[in-house]
Design an enzyme around this catalytic site. Structure first.
Site, mmCIF file in Angstrom:
data_model
loop_
_atom_site.group_PDB
_atom_site.id
_atom_site.type_symbol
_atom_site.label_atom_id
_atom_site.label_comp_id
_atom_site.label_asym_id
_atom_site.label_seq_id
_atom_site.Cartn_x
_atom_site.Cartn_y
_atom_site.Cartn_z
ATOM 1 N N GLY A 101 88.749 0.273 -72.539
ATOM 2 C CA GLY A 101 88.757 -0.413 -73.814
ATOM 3 C C GLY A 101 89.368 -1.797 -73.658
ATOM 4 O O GLY A 101 90.079 -2.075 -72.694
ATOM 5 N N CYS A 102 89.114 -2.676 -74.617
ATOM 6 C CA CYS A 102 89.623 -4.046 -74.487
ATOM 7 C C CYS A 102 91.140 -4.105 -74.656
ATOM 8 O O CYS A 102 91.833 -4.789 -73.884
ATOM 9 C CB CYS A 102 88.923 -4.966 -75.482
ATOM 10 S SG CYS A 102 88.999 -4.460 -77.212
ATOM 11 N N TYR A 103 91.699 -3.395 -75.639
ATOM 12 C CA TYR A 103 93.152 -3.372 -75.794
ATOM 13 C C TYR A 103 93.841 -2.719 -74.591
ATOM 14 O O TYR A 103 94.798 -3.273 -74.037
ATOM 15 C CB TYR A 103 93.554 -2.637 -77.075
ATOM 16 C CG TYR A 103 93.185 -3.353 -78.351
ATOM 17 C CD1 TYR A 103 93.760 -4.584 -78.677
ATOM 18 C CD2 TYR A 103 92.271 -2.799 -79.252
ATOM 19 C CE1 TYR A 103 93.426 -5.242 -79.856
ATOM 20 C CE2 TYR A 103 91.938 -3.451 -80.433
ATOM 21 C CZ TYR A 103 92.515 -4.669 -80.727
ATOM 22 O OH TYR A 103 92.180 -5.324 -81.887
ATOM 23 N N PRO A 104 93.365 -1.542 -74.139
ATOM 24 C CA PRO A 104 93.985 -0.950 -72.948
ATOM 25 C C PRO A 104 93.863 -1.828 -71.708
ATOM 26 O O PRO A 104 94.754 -1.790 -70.844
ATOM 27 C CB PRO A 104 93.212 0.368 -72.775
ATOM 28 C CG PRO A 104 92.784 0.724 -74.156
ATOM 29 C CD PRO A 104 92.443 -0.593 -74.800
ATOM 30 N N THR A 105 92.792 -2.603 -71.579
ATOM 31 C CA THR A 105 92.656 -3.478 -70.416
ATOM 32 C C THR A 105 93.854 -4.413 -70.310
ATOM 33 O O THR A 105 94.455 -4.576 -69.234
ATOM 34 C CB THR A 105 91.355 -4.297 -70.494
ATOM 35 O OG1 THR A 105 90.229 -3.410 -70.374
ATOM 36 C CG2 THR A 105 91.286 -5.334 -69.377
#
Length: 458
Positions: A203-207
């Site tokens: 995901g973009c936030y977890p990245t």
């Protein structure tokens, strides 16, 4: 006496050598004349769901590639199971850009059949009461009113050992059987992706969070039980077509935060799993002889190691410790927001020195991140502190960290802003939510899994 050459042979040699002389002639070898066409053939890519936000961006990044051939499905056959299955098995790589809302129902019914690599559905209780069926997934889809455009169904249509599947949805991000598609996760993760046939896009936030915190946990600077928080703002494109329509219309808020239920949602659990669980399992295994430790954990869980997929080994839901780890115990508190720009994001992790290894300074954190990402193609650690960022021209008007500076790239920039005297710092990750946070990551994983240059198309 010089032997005479037959006239026919003389003519053949003259034609072969040509007017430029003997140096231009290369005799064909048996091996080169029968070179495998697969060495030079274009790799076929099928984007399942290419009309969506991520799918369109993936296609744009691949369109100009001369080493790839994009195979597409016509609009009228988009939900035709047979045609989708044919294209999926024809492709060397399938990128799933599908909605995942209903995938849990399909995954609950899925069991892996060891023979022939075919996924089967068994038992299926939804067809008729108290009857058990064992049938192919294709048969099941034809008989049940479930939307055919689901990641779990699409992945299960693969009937060969050649096709690579990359899923850009949330369906498989914490699935033990799928390789986590963040090549920079560890020194061995890139190799894991190269040899995997099932890859889940982060995901973009977890990245952003994983990129900032995982190296620090690995270095022993951040303890695995640290109660961390994450503040993040993203472009509205991250919400898909629905949110894009809202923000490109006239009536919308200028900025909106969400996630106030304080329930750890999918991104938070993804963050916790890929940052903290490995360290926890290593710590537990190193203390396996401790009576106090083994009273909490059963031996099967004490000895479970981080798997080849880059995630913790599967733990029983009844286990009092790892059940909480895979659930909410190690998940950071995320406060996410979207604002009135289309692409880009900043993920921030505030840290007080009391949470860190004793004696840690901002330079230590910066050095650990710099060492971890040395040689990375896409992840760069920016100059230390506000003064370093100012000197490098990285702050808008000398003060503001713009979230949209990396739009349309696969780059990820990491910042360390620290104050050793007041013992506090904030770590920031800047990236394109549709780039390194979605389509760019998918293309990077595609390149690695097909043995191509990691940076091609990026």
């Amino acid at each position: 006496m010089v032997p005479r050459t037959p006239a026919a042979l003389t003519l053949f040699l003259a034609a072969a050598i040509g007017p430029r002389g003997a140096s231009s002639f290369v005799a064909p070898s048996s091996s080169s004349s029968r070179a495998s066409p697969s060495l030079f053939a274009k790799k076929k890519v099928f984007i399942d769901g290419e009309a969506g936000t991520t799918g369109l961006q993936v296609r744009d990044r691949l369109a100009a590639r001369e080493d790839l051939e994009i195979v597409s499905i016509s609009d009228e056959l988009r939900k035709d199971v047979g045609e989708r299955k044919r294209l999926i098995n024809e492709a060397d790589c399938v990128i799933l850009c599908l909605p995942d809302e209903a995938s849990k129902e399909v995954r609950r019914l899925q069991t892996a059949c060891p023979a022939a690599g075919m996924n089967l559905i068994a038992p299926v209780l939804t067809l008729t009461s108290k009857r058990l069926f064992e049938m192919s997934l294709t048969q099941y889809i034809r008989l049940t009113p479930i939307d055919a455009t689901l990641p779990a169904q699409a992945a299960a249509m693969v009937e060969n050992e050649r096709t690579v599947v990359i899923d850009a949805s949330t369906a498989f991000r914490v699935d033990d059987d799928w390789t986590y598609g963040f090549p920079e996760l560890s020194k061995s993760q890139k190799e894991s992706i190269k040899h995997s046939k099932r890859i889940s896009n982060p995901g973009c936030y977890p990245t952003g969070f994983v990129a900032l915190v995982r190296p620090l946990v690995d270095a022993g600077i951040v303890p695995p039980d640290a109660p961390l928080t994450v503040n993040a703002v993203s472009g509205y494109s991250g919400g898909g077509k629905g949110l894009i329509e809202v923000y490109e219309g006239e009536d919308h808020e200028p900025w909106g935060a969400y996630g106030y239920s304080m329930v750890s949602f999918k991104c938070a659990k993804e963050c916790g799993l890929f940052v903290f669980c490995e360290r926890l399992e290593v710590d537990v295994a190193s203390r396996a002889d401790s009576a106090r430790r083994t009273t909490v954990l059963e031996p099967a869980f004490v000895t479970s190691a981080f798997s080849r997929n880059g995630r913790a080994g599967r733990a029983s839901a009844s286990d009092s410790f790892f059940g909480r780890v895979k659930g909410n115990l190690m998940a950071p508190r995320l406060l996410d927001a979207v604002a009135t720009f289309a692409q880009g994001m900043v993920v921030s992790v505030p840290l007080h020195y009391s949470l860190l290894k004793k004696g840690t300074t901002g330079k230590d954190v910066h050095a650990a991140l710099t060492e971890w990402y040395e040689g990375s193609s896409f992840v760069k650690v920016m100059p230390l502190g506000e003064s370093g960022a100012k000197e490098a021209g990285l702050l808008e008007r000398g003060a503001f960290l713009r979230p949209d500076s990396l739009a349309d790239t696969n780059n990820l920039e990491l910042f360390v802003f620290s104050n050793d005297e007041e013992e506090r710092m904030v770590l920031c990750a800047r990236l394109d939510n549709l780039g390194k946070g979605a389509s760019g990551a998918a293309v990077q994983n595609l390149n690695l899994s097909l043995g191509l240059d990691e940076s091609s198309g990026l």
